[in-house]
Design a protein around this motif. Structure first.
Motif, mmCIF file in Angstrom:
data_model
loop_
_atom_site.group_PDB
_atom_site.id
_atom_site.type_symbol
_atom_site.label_atom_id
_atom_site.label_comp_id
_atom_site.label_asym_id
_atom_site.label_seq_id
_atom_site.Cartn_x
_atom_site.Cartn_y
_atom_site.Cartn_z
ATOM 1 N N ALA A 161 -3.371 -7.596 -3.469
ATOM 2 C CA ALA A 161 -3.840 -6.963 -2.239
ATOM 3 C C ALA A 161 -3.051 -7.505 -1.053
ATOM 4 O O ALA A 161 -2.836 -8.714 -0.926
ATOM 5 C CB ALA A 161 -5.328 -7.212 -2.061
ATOM 6 N N GLY A 162 -2.614 -6.602 -0.186
ATOM 7 C CA GLY A 162 -1.829 -6.981 0.984
ATOM 8 C C GLY A 162 -0.335 -6.795 0.822
ATOM 9 O O GLY A 162 0.408 -6.799 1.819
ATOM 10 N N ASP A 163 0.149 -6.625 -0.406
ATOM 11 C CA ASP A 163 1.585 -6.403 -0.624
ATOM 12 C C ASP A 163 2.009 -5.054 -0.035
ATOM 13 O O ASP A 163 1.287 -4.061 -0.146
ATOM 14 C CB ASP A 163 1.909 -6.393 -2.122
ATOM 15 N N THR A 164 3.177 -5.020 0.568
ATOM 16 C CA THR A 164 3.747 -3.750 1.011
ATOM 17 C C THR A 164 4.542 -3.154 -0.140
ATOM 18 O O THR A 164 5.313 -3.844 -0.811
ATOM 19 C CB THR A 164 4.640 -3.923 2.238
ATOM 20 N N TYR A 209 0.838 4.833 4.832
ATOM 21 C CA TYR A 209 1.023 4.895 6.284
ATOM 22 C C TYR A 209 2.263 5.681 6.703
ATOM 23 O O TYR A 209 2.449 5.927 7.895
ATOM 24 C CB TYR A 209 1.117 3.480 6.865
ATOM 25 N N LYS A 237 11.654 -6.494 2.426
ATOM 26 C CA LYS A 237 10.998 -7.403 3.363
ATOM 27 C C LYS A 237 11.226 -6.944 4.809
ATOM 28 O O LYS A 237 12.346 -6.627 5.202
ATOM 29 C CB LYS A 237 11.520 -8.821 3.183
ATOM 30 N N ASP A 268 8.744 -1.381 7.822
ATOM 31 C CA ASP A 268 7.465 -0.714 7.990
ATOM 32 C C ASP A 268 7.362 0.417 6.970
ATOM 33 O O ASP A 268 8.288 0.645 6.176
ATOM 34 C CB ASP A 268 7.257 -0.235 9.425
ATOM 35 N N SER A 319 0.463 -0.201 1.811
ATOM 36 C CA SER A 319 0.088 -1.543 1.367
ATOM 37 C C SER A 319 -0.999 -1.466 0.300
ATOM 38 O O SER A 319 -1.828 -0.549 0.291
ATOM 39 C CB SER A 319 -0.403 -2.388 2.551
ATOM 40 N N GLU A 323 -4.318 -2.134 -1.443
ATOM 41 C CA GLU A 323 -5.682 -2.484 -1.037
ATOM 42 C C GLU A 323 -6.454 -3.168 -2.157
ATOM 43 O O GLU A 323 -7.317 -4.016 -1.894
ATOM 44 C CB GLU A 323 -6.430 -1.229 -0.595
ATOM 45 N N HIS A 327 7.834 -3.193 -4.939
ATOM 46 C CA HIS A 327 7.698 -3.871 -3.661
ATOM 47 C C HIS A 327 8.635 -3.214 -2.650
ATOM 48 O O HIS A 327 9.719 -2.741 -2.994
ATOM 49 C CB HIS A 327 8.044 -5.350 -3.803
#
Length: 335
Positions: free
Chosen positions: A80-83, A36, A130, A133, A67, A69, A127
């Motif tokens: 899945a879903g981890d940034t 993104y 936290k 964006d 992120s 997928e 990772h």
């Protein structure tokens, strides 16, 4: 899938938004990442303009945030879903420097992150900090990690140290934030009084306009009471190195991370010897260094300074903005 490519021999007018095949599902040890955002670096500019030649149709941009997928068989570090955020040297996992070229650097030797999705080994990412964006996360891959390594990994920065930063680009502003979070005193230079005022708002203790004070190395040394600074984050190269040596203390540390004033030139070797300073070249850092940096960002709550954001379609305009030298901190690209 949308991707930006640059046609050989390079040039901002040769950047093209194209459709490329979807990368599919991840295999063993791999993850699929929806991308993104990215951020602009001098290295990316070199690839895009052809100053650092790359393959025809190369997807540029070394920094990538997004992120997860899907994960492949055997992947336990991510779900899945981890940034996540990319690594500049995906094959340098840790330990002492092990890479001396850009053959496996995304956006140079291999395709980069100016695209909507990738499937890569899980070890090519960490990772993200936290709450960041995608654009904020992407700023740590190259600029942030370079500043972290220069000051903390190689420089062994400690509270009470003095630090000199040159200019107000991405690496220098990251270094300012890191140094202040660790209790250091910071001097910073710029040719813009407005940018120096912004640096003071971020905690800079001493600012200097090098257009007004051309012998700025001596002025920085005077600021320290004549001793000189403990650390210099040297982004200029041959055109500024003599002044950096003038500014550093006896036994100090100069991290040579940039060549904005040229790729070669004279080094005042006698002055460097007299200072008994450690002049160390470095290029970004390892995945382990990045993981330590992310942990520090989570602990301190530092957020990157993103000057402006451009869309992927306007990547050439983002590079032109960098070319103008108007930015303060990082330039983001989001889609």
């Amino acid at each position: 899938m949308k991707a930006m490519t640059v046609a050989a021999p390079g040039g901002l007018d040769r950047l093209r938004l194209v459709e490329r095949p979807d990368p599919g599902a991840p295999g063993p040890g791999e993850i699929r990442v929806a991308l993104y955002g990215s951020s602009i670096n001098y290295h990316d500019y070199g690839v895009a303009t052809g100053a650092m030649p790359s393959a025809d149709g190369r997807v540029p941009m070394a920094d990538g945030g997004g992120s997860v997928e899907a994960v492949g068989e055997g992947v336990t570090e991510f779900a899945a879903g981890d940034t996540v955020v990319s690594c500049f040297f995906p094959d340098w996992q840790g330990g002492p420097p092990a890479v001396g070229d850009f053959a496996r650097t995304p956006g140079d030797g291999i395709d980069g992150f100016a695209q909507e999705a990738v499937v890569l080994p899980a070890t090519a990412f960490t990772h993200a900090p936290k709450g960041y964006d995608a654009v904020e996360a992407a700023t740590i891959t190259t600029a942030g990690l370079t500043a972290w390594r220069a000051l903390v990994v190689d420089g062994r920065l400690k509270a009470g140290d003095t630090v000199l930063l040159l200019g107000t680009g991405g690496v220098s502003i990251w270094a300012l934030q890191i140094a202040k979070a660790m209790g250091a005193r910071v001097a910073i230079t710029s040719s813009s009084d407005e940018k120096l005022e912004r640096a003071r708002a971020l905690g800079a203790d001493f600012t200097l306009n090098y257009k007004v004070q051309e012998a700025w190395g001596r002025h920085i040394r005077d600021w320290t009471g004549g001793a000189g600074v403990d650390h210099v984050v040297e982004v200029g190269g041959p055109g500024t190195l003599a002044q950096s040596i003038e500014a550093v203390r006896v036994g100090g540390h100069i991290a040579l991370i940039g060549v904005l004033t040229g790729r070669g030139g004279e080094v005042p070797t006698a002055a460097l010897m007299a200072k008994q300073a450690r002049l160390q070249g470095l290029i970004v850092g390892s995945r382990a260094d990045q993981q330590a940096f992310v942990a520090a960002l989570d602990a301190t709550g530092i957020r990157p300074v993103v000057d402006r954001r451009f869309s992927l379609e306007h990547l050439a305009d983002a590079f032109r903005y960098e070319e103008s030298g108007s930015h303060f901190g990082k330039i983001g690209v989001a889609w």
